[in-house]
Design a protein around this motif. Sequence first.
Motif, PDB file in Angstrom:
ATOM      1  N   GLN A 215     -21.942  47.753  38.047  1.00 46.62           N
ATOM      2  CA  GLN A 215     -22.635  46.677  38.756  1.00 46.62           C
ATOM      3  C   GLN A 215     -23.229  45.718  37.717  1.00 46.62           C
ATOM      4  OE1 GLN A 215     -21.606  49.548  41.074  1.00 46.62           O
ATOM      5  NE2 GLN A 215     -23.461  50.163  40.047  1.00 46.62           N
ATOM      6  N   ILE A 217     -25.800  44.073  37.774  1.00 47.07           N
ATOM      7  CA  ILE A 217     -27.254  44.241  37.668  1.00 47.07           C
ATOM      8  C   ILE A 217     -27.625  45.463  36.828  1.00 47.07           C
ATOM      9  CG2 ILE A 217     -27.812  43.009  39.789  1.00 47.07           C
ATOM     10  CD1 ILE A 217     -28.003  45.699  41.221  1.00 47.07           C
ATOM     11  N   ILE A 221     -26.816  50.875  43.327  1.00 47.00           N
ATOM     12  CA  ILE A 221     -27.398  50.301  44.537  1.00 47.00           C
ATOM     13  C   ILE A 221     -28.210  51.397  45.236  1.00 47.00           C
ATOM     14  CG2 ILE A 221     -26.835  49.183  46.735  1.00 47.00           C
ATOM     15  CD1 ILE A 221     -26.098  47.576  44.199  1.00 47.00           C
ATOM     16  N   GLU A 225     -31.051  49.365  50.260  1.00 42.70           N
ATOM     17  CA  GLU A 225     -30.407  48.046  50.153  1.00 42.70           C
ATOM     18  C   GLU A 225     -29.196  47.960  51.070  1.00 42.70           C
ATOM     19  OE1 GLU A 225     -31.742  46.953  45.567  1.00 42.70           O
ATOM     20  OE2 GLU A 225     -29.946  48.172  45.930  1.00 42.70           O
ATOM     21  N   GLY A 248     -24.442  44.309  43.670  1.00 38.02           N
ATOM     22  CA  GLY A 248     -25.043  43.784  42.451  1.00 38.02           C
ATOM     23  C   GLY A 248     -24.244  42.693  41.787  1.00 38.02           C
TER      24      GLY A 248
END
Length: 253
Positions: A215, A217, A221, A225, A248
């Motif tokens: 991801q 980010i 996750i 979310e 992400g």
Amino acid sequence: MSDVSRTALITGAGRGIGRAVALRLAAAGHRVALTARNRDELDETAKLCDGPAIVVPADLTAQGSVDDVFAMVEAEFGPVEILVANAGAGNSAPIARITDLDWQRMLDLNLTAPFRCIRRAVPTMVDAGYGRIVVVASVASKRGEPYIAAYTAAKHGVLGLVRSAAAELARTGVTVNAVCPAYVDTPMTTDTITMIANRTGRSPEEARRLLADKQPIGRLITSEEVADAVWFCVANPGVTGQGINVDGGAIQS
């Protein structure tokens, strides 16, 4: 809190994403019916729910089980108005090593079971002029990765099912969407981490970082979310036929 309390059926509700979705819908004031194979996990989810909750243990891949689950929910709470088809599983193997049994298991759980749930839910939703169907799919519905061909084929198929059902039902008051998470911090991902560690010699921490880094980010996750994305699909009647990425930024669409 919703203005109207509705009956919601969540599959795979014993843990992970399914549990987070159940809690989100219960917090909004809906009656939640919880199904999965493990009764103990379902009971724990039910205890955490704020409001009416029933537990209906079942293996949705068994012949006739979907009809049985819906009948029990209807007897207790009335027709299913919100369906969240979350139950699923993955496996990993090179294409040449995927057995017919593994292939069929991925199709049965990730594609056929959601289809049967949708087929069973649609008539009463259409009659009522209201329905929300959300399938928890995967970013594997939109791209291919090595070693998960059977899982990816099933997830591509279920996104196609969502899109076709949404088009068919667009004028009925019933919306159909998919939520497509990347790697989520759930027991299913923990199993994947263990498998990677066993096969590669990496430590579990290294394997977890490998998945987190997929991801943009830089982390997994969360189940919450994903549940928020499911709630968006339930709450917004103008959204249908979509595959909403919760990844992400891995797939920009």
